[in-house]
Write an enzyme that holds these catalytic residues in place. Structure first.
Site, PDB file in Angstrom:
ATOM      1  N   THR A 135       0.818  -1.220   0.000  1.00 38.35           N
ATOM      2  CA  THR A 135       0.000   0.000   0.000  1.00 38.35           C
ATOM      3  C   THR A 135       0.853   1.273   0.000  1.00 38.35           C
ATOM      4  OG1 THR A 135      -1.542   1.251   1.388  1.00 38.35           O
ATOM      5  CG2 THR A 135      -0.076  -0.229   2.547  1.00 38.35           C
ATOM      6  N   ASP A 136       0.255   2.358  -0.483  1.00 36.08           N
ATOM      7  CA  ASP A 136       0.953   3.655  -0.436  1.00 36.08           C
ATOM      8  C   ASP A 136       1.023   4.198   0.992  1.00 36.08           C
ATOM      9  OD1 ASP A 136      -1.722   4.339  -0.055  1.00 36.08           O
ATOM     10  OD2 ASP A 136      -1.788   5.878  -1.613  1.00 36.08           O
ATOM     11  N   GLU A 137       0.229   3.617   1.910  1.00 35.59           N
ATOM     12  CA  GLU A 137       0.204   4.158   3.288  1.00 35.59           C
ATOM     13  C   GLU A 137       1.538   3.988   3.999  1.00 35.59           C
ATOM     14  OE1 GLU A 137      -3.186   3.397   5.679  1.00 35.59           O
ATOM     15  OE2 GLU A 137      -4.584   3.626   4.015  1.00 35.59           O
ATOM     16  N   TYR A 146      -1.924  -0.450  10.935  1.00 37.62           N
ATOM     17  CA  TYR A 146      -2.043  -1.129   9.630  1.00 37.62           C
ATOM     18  C   TYR A 146      -0.843  -0.804   8.736  1.00 37.62           C
ATOM     19  CZ  TYR A 146      -3.325  -1.641   4.703  1.00 37.62           C
ATOM     20  OH  TYR A 146      -3.294  -1.943   3.370  1.00 37.62           O
ATOM     21  N   LYS A 200       2.192  -3.197   7.271  1.00 39.46           N
ATOM     22  CA  LYS A 200       2.485  -3.393   5.840  1.00 39.46           C
ATOM     23  C   LYS A 200       3.928  -2.960   5.540  1.00 39.46           C
ATOM     24  CE  LYS A 200       0.074  -4.555   2.912  1.00 39.46           C
ATOM     25  NZ  LYS A 200      -0.293  -5.908   2.371  1.00 39.46           N
ATOM     26  N   TYR A 240     -15.172  11.559   8.772  1.00 45.22           N
ATOM     27  CA  TYR A 240     -14.253  11.828   9.872  1.00 45.22           C
ATOM     28  C   TYR A 240     -13.729  13.267   9.814  1.00 45.22           C
ATOM     29  CZ  TYR A 240     -13.903   6.668  10.255  1.00 45.22           C
ATOM     30  OH  TYR A 240     -14.169   5.327  10.396  1.00 45.22           O
ATOM     31  N   HIS A 256      -4.861  10.272  11.740  1.00 42.21           N
ATOM     32  CA  HIS A 256      -5.407  10.290  10.374  1.00 42.21           C
ATOM     33  C   HIS A 256      -4.451  10.966   9.380  1.00 42.21           C
ATOM     34  CE1 HIS A 256      -9.480  10.899   8.098  1.00 42.21           C
ATOM     35  NE2 HIS A 256      -8.603  10.200   7.393  1.00 42.21           N
TER      36      HIS A 256
HETATM   37  P1  NAD Z   1      -9.607  -7.466   1.977  1.00 42.18           P
HETATM   38  O1  NAD Z   1      -9.628  -7.203   3.447  1.00 42.18           O
HETATM   39  O2  NAD Z   1     -10.820  -7.187   1.156  1.00 42.18           O
HETATM   40  O3  NAD Z   1      -9.222  -9.001   1.717  1.00 42.18           O
HETATM   41  C1  NAD Z   1      -8.230  -9.660   2.423  1.00 42.18           C
HETATM   42  C2  NAD Z   1      -8.359 -11.160   2.149  1.00 42.18           C
HETATM   43  O4  NAD Z   1      -7.321 -11.841   2.860  1.00 42.18           O
HETATM   44  C3  NAD Z   1      -9.684 -11.766   2.625  1.00 42.18           C
HETATM   45  O5  NAD Z   1     -10.225 -12.586   1.621  1.00 42.18           O
HETATM   46  C4  NAD Z   1      -9.296 -12.578   3.847  1.00 42.18           C
HETATM   47  O6  NAD Z   1     -10.130 -13.706   4.064  1.00 42.18           O
HETATM   48  C5  NAD Z   1      -7.866 -12.994   3.494  1.00 42.18           C
HETATM   49  N1  NAD Z   1      -7.061 -13.290   4.672  1.00 42.18           N
HETATM   50  C6  NAD Z   1      -6.918 -12.531   5.791  1.00 42.18           C
HETATM   51  N2  NAD Z   1      -6.113 -13.152   6.678  1.00 42.18           N
HETATM   52  C7  NAD Z   1      -5.707 -14.321   6.098  1.00 42.18           C
HETATM   53  C8  NAD Z   1      -4.864 -15.379   6.511  1.00 42.18           C
HETATM   54  N3  NAD Z   1      -4.278 -15.375   7.711  1.00 42.18           N
HETATM   55  N4  NAD Z   1      -4.661 -16.411   5.660  1.00 42.18           N
HETATM   56  C9  NAD Z   1      -5.274 -16.436   4.441  1.00 42.18           C
HETATM   57  N5  NAD Z   1      -6.109 -15.470   4.020  1.00 42.18           N
HETATM   58  C10 NAD Z   1      -6.325 -14.414   4.831  1.00 42.18           C
HETATM   59  O7  NAD Z   1      -8.345  -6.680   1.438  1.00 42.18           O
HETATM   60  P2  NAD Z   1      -8.151  -5.851   0.081  1.00 42.18           P
HETATM   61  O8  NAD Z   1      -8.673  -4.480   0.280  1.00 42.18           O
HETATM   62  O9  NAD Z   1      -8.623  -6.658  -1.060  1.00 42.18           O
HETATM   63  O10 NAD Z   1      -6.554  -5.739   0.052  1.00 42.18           O
HETATM   64  C11 NAD Z   1      -5.777  -6.803  -0.484  1.00 42.18           C
HETATM   65  C12 NAD Z   1      -4.310  -6.446  -0.355  1.00 42.18           C
HETATM   66  O11 NAD Z   1      -4.028  -5.243  -1.057  1.00 42.18           O
HETATM   67  C13 NAD Z   1      -3.862  -6.197   1.084  1.00 42.18           C
HETATM   68  O12 NAD Z   1      -2.564  -6.728   1.244  1.00 42.18           O
HETATM   69  C14 NAD Z   1      -3.847  -4.681   1.215  1.00 42.18           C
HETATM   70  O13 NAD Z   1      -2.892  -4.278   2.171  1.00 42.18           O
HETATM   71  C15 NAD Z   1      -3.449  -4.280  -0.193  1.00 42.18           C
HETATM   72  N6  NAD Z   1      -3.946  -2.965  -0.635  1.00 42.18           N
HETATM   73  C16 NAD Z   1      -5.266  -2.632  -0.514  1.00 42.18           C
HETATM   74  C17 NAD Z   1      -5.730  -1.406  -1.007  1.00 42.18           C
HETATM   75  C18 NAD Z   1      -7.185  -1.004  -0.917  1.00 42.18           C
HETATM   76  O14 NAD Z   1      -7.512   0.127  -1.271  1.00 42.18           O
HETATM   77  N7  NAD Z   1      -8.090  -1.881  -0.499  1.00 42.18           N
HETATM   78  C19 NAD Z   1      -4.815  -0.525  -1.602  1.00 42.18           C
HETATM   79  C20 NAD Z   1      -3.459  -0.901  -1.685  1.00 42.18           C
HETATM   80  C21 NAD Z   1      -3.044  -2.120  -1.218  1.00 42.18           C
HETATM   81  O1  DAU Z   2      -4.210   3.929   0.493  1.00 45.06           O
HETATM   82  C1  DAU Z   2      -4.417   2.561   0.382  1.00 45.06           C
HETATM   83  C2  DAU Z   2      -5.258   2.071   1.545  1.00 45.06           C
HETATM   84  O2  DAU Z   2      -6.585   2.546   1.327  1.00 45.06           O
HETATM   85  C3  DAU Z   2      -5.240   0.565   1.691  1.00 45.06           C
HETATM   86  O3  DAU Z   2      -3.949   0.128   1.974  1.00 45.06           O
HETATM   87  C4  DAU Z   2      -6.204   0.123   2.805  1.00 45.06           C
HETATM   88  O4  DAU Z   2      -6.247  -1.296   2.881  1.00 45.06           O
HETATM   89  C5  DAU Z   2      -7.581   0.656   2.477  1.00 45.06           C
HETATM   90  O5  DAU Z   2      -8.485   0.316   3.504  1.00 45.06           O
HETATM   91  C6  DAU Z   2      -7.545   2.172   2.279  1.00 45.06           C
HETATM   92  O6  DAU Z   2      -7.271   2.845   3.534  1.00 45.06           O
HETATM   93  P1  DAU Z   2      -8.036   4.188   3.971  1.00 45.06           P
HETATM   94  O7  DAU Z   2      -7.973   4.311   5.432  1.00 45.06           O
HETATM   95  O8  DAU Z   2      -7.592   5.348   3.154  1.00 45.06           O
HETATM   96  O9  DAU Z   2      -9.523   3.770   3.473  1.00 45.06           O
HETATM   97  P2  DAU Z   2     -10.968   3.996   4.162  1.00 45.06           P
HETATM   98  O10 DAU Z   2     -11.996   3.651   3.141  1.00 45.06           O
HETATM   99  O11 DAU Z   2     -11.060   3.352   5.492  1.00 45.06           O
HETATM  100  O12 DAU Z   2     -11.005   5.576   4.399  1.00 45.06           O
HETATM  101  C7  DAU Z   2     -10.871   6.466   3.299  1.00 45.06           C
HETATM  102  C8  DAU Z   2     -10.887   7.873   3.867  1.00 45.06           C
HETATM  103  O13 DAU Z   2     -12.210   8.142   4.375  1.00 45.06           O
HETATM  104  C9  DAU Z   2      -9.956   8.077   5.045  1.00 45.06           C
HETATM  105  O14 DAU Z   2      -9.440   9.400   4.993  1.00 45.06           O
HETATM  106  C10 DAU Z   2     -10.850   7.924   6.273  1.00 45.06           C
HETATM  107  C11 DAU Z   2     -12.190   8.425   5.774  1.00 45.06           C
HETATM  108  N1  DAU Z   2     -13.401   7.779   6.352  1.00 45.06           N
HETATM  109  C12 DAU Z   2     -13.437   6.429   6.400  1.00 45.06           C
HETATM  110  C13 DAU Z   2     -14.539   5.765   6.914  1.00 45.06           C
HETATM  111  C14 DAU Z   2     -14.600   4.253   6.999  1.00 45.06           C
HETATM  112  C15 DAU Z   2     -14.464   8.557   6.763  1.00 45.06           C
HETATM  113  O15 DAU Z   2     -14.426   9.791   6.683  1.00 45.06           O
HETATM  114  N2  DAU Z   2     -15.572   7.906   7.259  1.00 45.06           N
HETATM  115  C16 DAU Z   2     -15.647   6.551   7.371  1.00 45.06           C
HETATM  116  O16 DAU Z   2     -16.685   6.029   7.861  1.00 45.06           O
END
Ligand code: NAD
Ligand code: DAU
Length: 358
Positions: free
Chosen positions: A139-141, A164, A168, A221, A298
């Site tokens: 992730t970019d975080e 988180y 990562k 938020y 945040h």
């Molecule tokens: P998600 O939470 O939707 O899915 C995670 C999956 O991992 C689920 O299917 C869960 O069952 C599985 N899992 C969790 N723990 C496990 C374990 N111990 N063994 C096997 N499987 C397990 O996540 P996502 O949003 O699809 O993100 C996927 C990946 O991409 C993550 O590594 C996350 O850090 C990264 N990522 C996410 C975003 C985003 O915006 N969602 C952005 C950048 C990177």
């Molecule tokens: O940047 C990549 C990341 O983006 C991934 O690595 C994470 O897995 C993914 O969950 C996401 O993280 P964020 O924290 O940015 O996503 P989230 O959807 O939780 O929140 C997006 C923005 O919105 C953040 O600034 C927090 C805010 N927010 C979030 C929730 C859930 C709100 O204002 N209200 C809310 O209820």
């Protein structure tokens, strides 16, 4: 001898991004065998893969990336050529209430998987094991928070703030350490916020869609001034495909949509789209926006510079923001049952009984 050209392990394939990556690989590469390993936590759901589950080149294995005996068994059984590792705990707010779970899954889980690949591929510094690849999706975080200006590049120093992102960042460091120390062939990508179908409705965009639909308050938020760089999930899946096939071993690639929005603005846009789709008067859904206490620690702004991926490997995002958001809203409105069953936990209960961890 396998009838398939390559056998690839995708971890976390039942989750949001993982299911899009599995679908893309299963459909695009009928000559690859795709093994989806997922524990099926609250975030993983096999309904996400209904359309491809019968395909000849797809197999599901329920298991835990922390279970080294299980990993050894499946590495021996399938003799993987590549690993695309997405399994993780992914929600920042959950990491604030339960940091340990993130250390266990994201750090120890990743190292357990690295060990399995290292052991099975018998890597060493002299022998970087041609044709094998461990691809870590991150992730970019990990880069921390930007002010009003600038972008994250692959050279930006790591500065994670949430449990988180710290977990990562740690997993990224371990992946690089396995490359430097053991010669494990690795590649890493760091991506910005994804949106699209099958996104668990605890994250901002699907949560807002669900709440607007049900006339419930939409929590924003702080003042809603935090900025995220949104990428349509299918564009992330195509970037993963590009990096898996063309990425340079040992390198890192940033992935992003060049699509920055303040939270308050994207929620306003969603309200507008939903008013239109639900036949509500323009401005009705905006009344649901409720400012709530800010997230601890945040990060103010994320913005990705993906020039390296675009110039070196030829990837670019293809879905325009308004078009992607409209497609996303349409998917959620057409898949009410999915939404109800993931929020109630009904799918999780059902699939836990169908697939016992072996
Ligand atoms: P998600 O939470 O939707 O899915 C995670 C999956 O991992 C689920 O299917 C869960 O069952 C599985 N899992 C969790 N723990 C496990 C374990 N111990 N063994 C096997 N499987 C397990 O996540 P996502 O949003 O699809 O993100 C996927 C990946 O991409 C993550 O590594 C996350 O850090 C990264 N990522 C996410 C975003 C985003 O915006 N969602 C952005 C950048 C990177
Ligand atoms: O940047 C990549 C990341 O983006 C991934 O690595 C994470 O897995 C993914 O969950 C996401 O993280 P964020 O924290 O940015 O996503 P989230 O959807 O939780 O929140 C997006 C923005 O919105 C953040 O600034 C927090 C805010 N927010 C979030 C929730 C859930 C709100 O204002 N209200 C809310 O209820």
């Amino acid at each position: 001898m396998s009838a398939f050209k390559k056998t690839i392990l995708i971890t976390g394939g039942a989750g949001f991004i993982g299911s899009h990556v599995v679908r893309l690989f299963v459909n695009k590469y009928p000559d690859y065998k795709i093994v989806n390993l997922d524990k099926l936590t609250y975030a993983g759901n096999l309904e996400n893969l209904k359309d491809i589950e019968q395909k000849q080149n797809y197999v599901f294995e329920r298991g835990d990336i922390l279970d080294s005996a299980f990993l050894q068994k499946i590495f021996e059984q399938y003799n993987f050529d590549g690993v695309i590792h997405l399994a993780a705990e992914s929600h920042v707010d959950r990491s604030i209430s339960n940091p340990i779970e993130f250390v266990v899954t994201n750090v120890i889980g990743t190292v357990t998987l690295l060990n399995a690949a290292k052991h099975h591929w018998n890597t060493s510094l002299d022998n970087k094991t041609e044709g094998k690849l461990f691809y870590h999706v991150s992730t970019d975080e990990v880069y921390g928070s930007l002010g009003a200006e600038g972008h994250f590049t692959e050279e930006t120093k790591y500065d994670p703030h949430s449990p988180y992102s710290a977990s990562k960042a740690s997993s990224d460091h371990f992946v690089r350490a396995y490359y430097d120390t053991f010669g494990l062939p690795v590649v890493i990508s760091n991506c910005s916020n994804n949106y699209g179908s099958h996104h668990f409705p605890e994250k901002l965009i699907p949560l807002a869609i669900n709440n607007i639909k049900n006339n419930k308050p939409v929590p924003v938020y702080g003042k809603g001034e935090n900025v995220r760089d949104w990428l349509y999930v299918e564009d992330h899946a195509s970037a993963i495909d590009t990096i898996f096939h063309k990425g340079k071993v040992g390198d890192t690639y940033n992935v992003g949509g060049n699509n920055e929005w303040r939270n308050i603005d994207i929620v306003h846009l969603l309200c507008q789209i939903m008013d239109k789709k639900l036949g509500r008067e323009n401005g009705e859904s905006v009344k649901l926006i409720t400012f709530v206490k800010d997230r601890a620690g945040h990060d103010l702004r994320y913005a990705i510079d993906s020039t390296k991926l675009q110039n070196d490997l030829g990837w670019k995002p293809s879905v325009k923001p308004e078009q992607g958001l409209e497609k996303t809203v349409d998917w959620y409105l057409a898949n009410e049952e999915w939404l109800n069953h993931v929020t109630s936990g009904a799918y999780q209960k059902y699939y836990e009984q169908q697939y016992v961890i072996r």
